[in-house]
Scaffold this active site. Structure first.
Site, short mmCIF file in Angstrom:
data_model
loop_
_atom_site.label_atom_id
_atom_site.label_comp_id
_atom_site.label_asym_id
_atom_site.label_seq_id
_atom_site.Cartn_x
_atom_site.Cartn_y
_atom_site.Cartn_z
N LYS A 51 47.23 52.87 -35.90
CA LYS A 51 46.65 53.19 -34.41
C LYS A 51 46.66 54.65 -34.12
O LYS A 51 47.75 55.59 -34.53
CB LYS A 51 47.34 52.61 -33.47
CG LYS A 51 47.05 52.80 -31.87
CD LYS A 51 45.88 52.15 -31.42
CE LYS A 51 45.59 52.32 -29.99
NZ LYS A 51 44.34 51.82 -29.50
N CYS A 60 35.80 56.98 -31.03
CA CYS A 60 36.28 56.57 -29.71
C CYS A 60 35.24 56.88 -28.53
O CYS A 60 34.90 58.17 -28.25
CB CYS A 60 37.44 56.81 -29.20
SG CYS A 60 38.22 55.86 -28.00
N LYS A 101 35.91 58.69 -39.43
CA LYS A 101 35.24 57.38 -39.01
C LYS A 101 34.31 58.00 -37.89
O LYS A 101 34.42 58.61 -37.02
CB LYS A 101 36.51 56.84 -38.08
CG LYS A 101 36.22 55.62 -37.71
CD LYS A 101 37.27 54.66 -37.05
CE LYS A 101 37.03 53.29 -36.69
NZ LYS A 101 38.03 52.39 -36.16
N ASN A 152 32.70 52.50 -35.54
CA ASN A 152 33.53 52.49 -34.22
C ASN A 152 32.89 51.60 -33.57
O ASN A 152 31.63 51.21 -33.62
CB ASN A 152 33.87 53.95 -33.73
CG ASN A 152 35.29 54.09 -33.09
OD1 ASN A 152 35.66 53.05 -32.40
ND2 ASN A 152 36.18 54.98 -33.55
N CYS A 164 0.77 28.38 -40.27
CA CYS A 164 2.07 28.80 -40.30
C CYS A 164 1.86 30.20 -41.02
O CYS A 164 1.35 30.38 -41.97
CB CYS A 164 2.75 27.90 -41.33
SG CYS A 164 4.46 28.49 -41.69
N CYS A 224 7.02 32.51 -40.72
CA CYS A 224 7.98 33.53 -39.95
C CYS A 224 9.62 33.38 -39.95
O CYS A 224 10.39 33.89 -39.99
CB CYS A 224 7.51 33.84 -38.49
SG CYS A 224 7.89 32.38 -37.43
S1 SF4 Z 1 7.79 28.73 -36.74
FE1 SF4 Z 1 6.99 30.32 -38.28
S2 SF4 Z 1 7.36 29.38 -40.14
FE2 SF4 Z 1 7.71 27.80 -38.68
S3 SF4 Z 1 5.70 26.84 -38.74
FE3 SF4 Z 1 5.59 28.14 -36.97
S4 SF4 Z 1 4.70 30.06 -38.01
FE4 SF4 Z 1 5.28 28.75 -39.62
#
Ligand code: SF4
Ligand SMILES: Cc1cc2nc3c(=O)[nH]c(=O)nc-3n(C[C@H](O)[C@H](O)[C@H](O)COP(=O)(O)OP(=O)(O)OC[C@H]3O[C@@H](n4cnc5c(N)ncnc54)[C@H](O)[C@@H]3O)c2cc1C
Ligand SMILES: Cc1cc2nc3c(=O)[nH]c(=O)nc-3n(C[C@H](O)[C@H](O)[C@H](O)COP(=O)(O)O)c2cc1C
Ligand code: SF4
Ligand code: SF4
Lengths: 428, 440
Positions: free
Chosen positions: A45, A137, A175, A202, A381, A384
């Protein structure tokens, strides 16, 4: 059992786990207990000389999340409030009893060459294996021109590090504070000042929350409060990023790092080490669960290494080369979500998440048997990951690669005219 | 564990005890917050379960109570008495993960008790709209209807023949789920919405039925079911032979010492939930031996599996495929129950096994063989259509064949749960409102 012994900037310890400079290293009694329990090192410390240190009584606040206690933790505690000579005597005694464990002494004094020379010599005389300069700190001490007040100004960081190195006979770690715009600048300054390594992070400047009954900020001191230092599991991603920034910066790439911030279990430790840390330091998790967490830290890392036939040295920095700038990432790497209908329990979380929070790429329907049926629309899709992140069933949503005929192509390639982008999903 | 009255479990033991904050938060956070949640769909009053649970997780208890009580004004009762295993909790998706379902009933109690038992106002009634509606009976169905109408600005009067309101929720449901004082406290809270209850007033006797149609714009009939009729075997008039509902009402309304069955043996006749409750209650009142006598096999019992299990754990002895033949007496008091073994054929027909008589030595016989219908009362309502089993016929809004008469609850279903009665009462109220005020 893998060999976990390691060296950080010349400081040897039987394993990479050190107690961070904090309440668990307040006394010789605690540090001795920690070494008995199996900790490899301890950063005492923070010591000072000169102005007396007096603490408030109410000092800590916690961020609980969805029933989980202490996801994040904050404090307005100062550095050690015990007399310097008592601490030095205890350091000497513990070092004598545990010659193989690392004792690093954390230091913070006013910004004069004499004051720093004096405390460095005293610490070395007591038997310190290394020194850690607390330039991090963010509360209380910074108002007195110490701690993060130094760490936020690269010039001060370099200057004090130089003063210390004038008399230091053991390795010196600086640090760093995360309360800066870019942690690479203070890291470079420390290197320029002659630091043997850096420790980070920190705590982060924070107000942990309010007491909603009184509307007083916490921790509440007679109705008032002050900003404090934030740490605990919630800060790990920030710490990992800062560690990786230093490990990938060409100027500091070789600088030894002691990683700190939100380490609670062996997996966290593996991450810090793979991103370049030589040792890792722990505070909040010990304050929460005690010294015995060291058993699983060592055991977990050791099993991990054994299962992969890897050494600790091989693990160190193994992931650094995988961190790149965004513009270098492959834009033709295509993945899609796939739902395993046998595992799906019909909770519909993926549907809500994608519908409201992503790309409306999940179809949902109430089936005759009363269950919610969900399915990914491949054309919509964008891969993601969100649905797979919210799905409560292990392995139910998998992100699968959709191979295509296009070469890898990054933004850099696009802008330099060297690549062709695979077609994106069309949105209506 | 036995206390000094020799009871294994306190008769007051809470089947679904109140959770403390820590336990409630852990449980609330286990809820996944499902989309188109199956638990909500399984609730007859369609309480938005994930919504009220999320509010618990965020310490918004008042908001949580509002979600529950807006959907179901007797939400505090239902939290205790609903067969959640068959309803919301039975539908929880966590079953598919081989995890325990969310304890929805207990969380519902955690959210509603502070408001309802704390007598805190939560809803504001609309200004009076000058219209009057009468309810016959003040059981869950009528209360569900009355509370909804009162909030819409109607003047509602519920006429109740018993000395306290609540119907079977006050007098019939086993004490370990719902005690008398709690049931009445909840009704006191409901009355604050502007519901007027006139007890000790039997419609058709103390006030004429016709006067309701004269003095009120609409009438809701929530009369439930009648008592359990005699089985038709010798000895039913002996002292110690009783309607199981009367026994339960007695133990709920009188000090437990006065109804103690310590050292006595009891036979309960029947295989439904009422029989199970009588067994459980008798056993918790210290009875030495409690038999459940049922004509058919276990598979044919009407009682829920989880309640059968409860009765067995309380020490109930199931005497199956046995029909009661005679209640034996001495000096006018019950001393035994003579039974005869039965055999079922493949079609479900029953036949007695000749020469298989046996006697259970018991001091009490409780009949729980099904409640009768209020047939005589229904006959007073000219043009009221009733099905061949004596159940009132109504459409899904509770509208009967009689003009300006709505209904709901056990008198329509033939006997379901409190939550169904509340749902039907509420739906009827909305239909009454729509009819009288043209509201949506
Ligand atoms: S959340 Fe994203 S990965 Fe899942 S189906 Fe939708 S676009 Fe696709
Ligand atoms: C032993 C037993 C245990 C039960 N356990 C549960 C349980 O655990 N959970 C659950 O959800 N449900 C349970 N039930 C069912 C539940 O109690 C009923 O479904 C519910 O009470 C029905 O409500 P209701 O308003 O239709 O009828 P009731 O509750 O029967 O109320 C009808 C009311 O009308 C009054 N009344 C009748 N005729 C007149 C008249 N002419 N004038 C004035 N007033 C009149 C009656 O006195 C009574 O108060 C149980 C039932 C029994 C018998
Ligand atoms: C996927 C994602 C994309 C984001 N993109 C942007 C952005 O384009 N511009 C911006 O100002 N903030 C962006 N943010 C930051 C959010 O606006 C917000 O400041 C941040 O998420 C912190 O809030 P929260 O953690 O409470 O959600 C983004 C956040 C997420 C999670
Ligand atoms: S989140 Fe997972 S379990 Fe829930 S509906 Fe989607 S795929 Fe099924
Ligand atoms: S089904 Fe279960 S997990 Fe899903 S919302 Fe309902 S209680 Fe929560």
């Amino acid at each position: 059992m893998a060999d976990l012994s390691c060296t950080t900037a010349g400081i040897k310890s039987p394993n990479p786990f050190w107690l961070a400079s904090a309440p668990p290293t307040n006394t010789g009694y605690q540090v001795a207990n920690a070494f008995e329990a199996g900790w490899g090192g301890a950063v005492w410390k923070t010591l000072t000389d000169g102005q007396p240190i007096v603490n408030t009584w109410s000092r800590y606040g916690a961020l609980d999340y969805n029933g989980v206690k202490m996801m994040g933790f904050n404090n307005i505690e100062l550095i050690t409030d015990r007399p310097l000579d008592v601490n030095l005597r205890e350091i000497y005694e513990v070092k004598k009893r545990f010659p193989n464990n690392a004792i690093i002494v954390s230091l913070m004094v006013e910004a004069t060459r004499e004051a720093w020379h004096d405390i460095v010599k005293k610490s070395q005389d007591a038997g310190a294996d290394g020194l850690e300069l607390n330039f991090g700190c963010p509360h209380g001490m910074s108002e007195r021109g110490m701690g993060s007040a130094v760490g936020q100004v690269p010039e001060y960081t370099r200057q004090i590090t130089e003063w210390v190195q004038e008399v230091a006979s053991v390795p010196v770690l600086v640090k760093l504070t995360p309360n800066v715009a870019d942690v690479r600048y203070p890291a470079r300054a420390a290197l320029e000042g002659g630091a043997d390594g850096v420790s980070l992070i920190n705590t982060i400047n924070s107000i942990i929350g309010l007491d909603l009954d009184t509307l007083a900020p916490r921790p509440t001191v007679a109705g008032w409060s002050s900003h404090g230092g934030y740490c605990g599991p919630a800060v790990k991603p920030i710490a990992l990023n800062m560690v990786s920034q230093i490990a990938t910066d060409p100027q500091t790439a070789h600088l030894p790092i002691s990683g700190i911030g939100g380490v609670s279990n062996w997996k966290d430790a593996v991450e810090f080490i793979a991103l370049g840390a030589s040792s890792v330091q722990v505070c909040t998790a010990v304050m929460h669960y005690g010294f015995r967490i060291i058993e699983d830290l060592c055991d977990g890392v050791s099993n991990f290494l054994d299962e992969r036939g890897m050494t600790l040295d091989e693990l160190r920095g193994a992931s650094v080369e995988r961190i790149h700038e965004w513009k270098e990432l492959d834009l033709n790497y295509v993945i899609n979500a796939r739902i395993d209908q046998d595992k799906c329990i019909g909770c519909g979380l993926c549907y809500t998440a994608c519908e409201d929070g992503a790309h409306q790429a999940i179809f949902s329907e109430r089936r005759a048997d009363g269950r919610t049926y969900v399915e990914v629309k491949p054309d919509a899709c964008v891969g993601c990951n969100l649905c797979s992140l919210v799905c409560p069933v292990d392995g139910c949503i998998e992100m699968v690669e959709i191979p295509n005929d296009f070469e890898r192509c990054s933004w850099e390639d696009v802008t330099s005219g060297n690549g062709t982008l695979a077609p994106r999903p069309v949105h209506d | 564990m036995a206390d000094e009255a020799g009871l294994r479990i306190s008769p007051f033991a809470d089947y679904k005890p109140l959770m403390d904050r820590g336990a409630a938060l852990v449980e609330a956070n286990r809820c996944l917050n499902c989309y188109d949640a199956p638990c909500t769909r399984a609730c007859p009053t369609s309480i938005d379960v994930p919504s009220f649970i999320k509010k618990i997780a965020h310490d918004n208890l008042r908001g949580s109570a509002r979600v529950i009580l807006e959907a179901n004004i007797l939400g505090a009762s239902c939290a205790r008495v609903c067969p959640t295993e068959e309803l919301c909790e039975g539908a929880c998706v966590l079953h598919d993960l081989h995890e325990e379902p969310i304890q929805i009933g207990r969380l519902q109690r955690y959210a509603t008790d502070p408001v309802v038992l704390g007598q805190k106002p939560l809803f504001q009634s609309a200004p009076p709209n000058g219209r009057r509606v009468a309810c016959i009976g003040a059981g869950p169905a009528s209360l569900g209807c009355a509370a909804e109408l009162a909030q819409l600005g109607y003047e509602v009067v519920a006429f109740e023949k018993a000395s306290e309101p609540g119907g079977l929720n006050t007098y019939g449901i086993a004490d370990y789920k719902m005690d008398y004082a709690t049931a009445l406290a909840e009704i006191a809270w409901v009355k604050e919405l502007g519901v007027n209850v006139q007890c000790n007033t039997e419609v058709g006797k103390d006030i004429p039925l016709a006067s309701l149609f004269e003095d009120f714009d609409a009438v809701f009939m929530g009369v439930g079911l009648d008592g359990v009729s005699a089985i038709g075997i010798p000895g039913e008039d002996l002292e110690g032979s009783q309607d199981a509902l009367d026994f339960i009402a007695e133990l709920k309304t009188r000090p437990k010492e006065e109804v103690s069955l310590k050292g006595l043996s009891v036979a309960v006749i029947g295989g439904g939930n009422t029989a199970i409750d009588a067994v459980t209650q008798a056993s918790r009142l210290g009875a030495e031996r409690v038999y459940l006598v049922y004509r058919r096999t276990r598979e044919r019992m009407g009682a829920y599996a989880h309640e059968q299990e409860l009765a067995r754990r309380d020490g109930g002895i199931f005497v199956l495929e046995a029909a009661p033949a005679e209640i034996l007496g001495e000096y006018g008091r019950v001393i035994g129950l003579k039974c005869q073994k039965t055999r079922s054929d493949a079609q479900g027909g029953l036949e007695p096994v000749p020469g298989s008589d046996f006697v259970l030595e018991v001091d009490r016989v409780f009949r729980a063989t099904g409640q009768a219908k209020h047939r005589a009362f229904f006959e007073q309502l000219e043009g009221l259509e009733v099905d061949d089993r004596g159940r009132v016929i109504a459409d899904e809004d509770g509208r009967t064949s009689v003009e300006r008469l709505w209904t709901g609850g056990d008198c329509v279903s033939g006997g379901q749960e409190v939550v169904n009665a509340v749902a039907e009462g509420k739906r009827a109220a909305q239909s009454i409102h729509q009819t009288l005020e043209g509201a949506r």
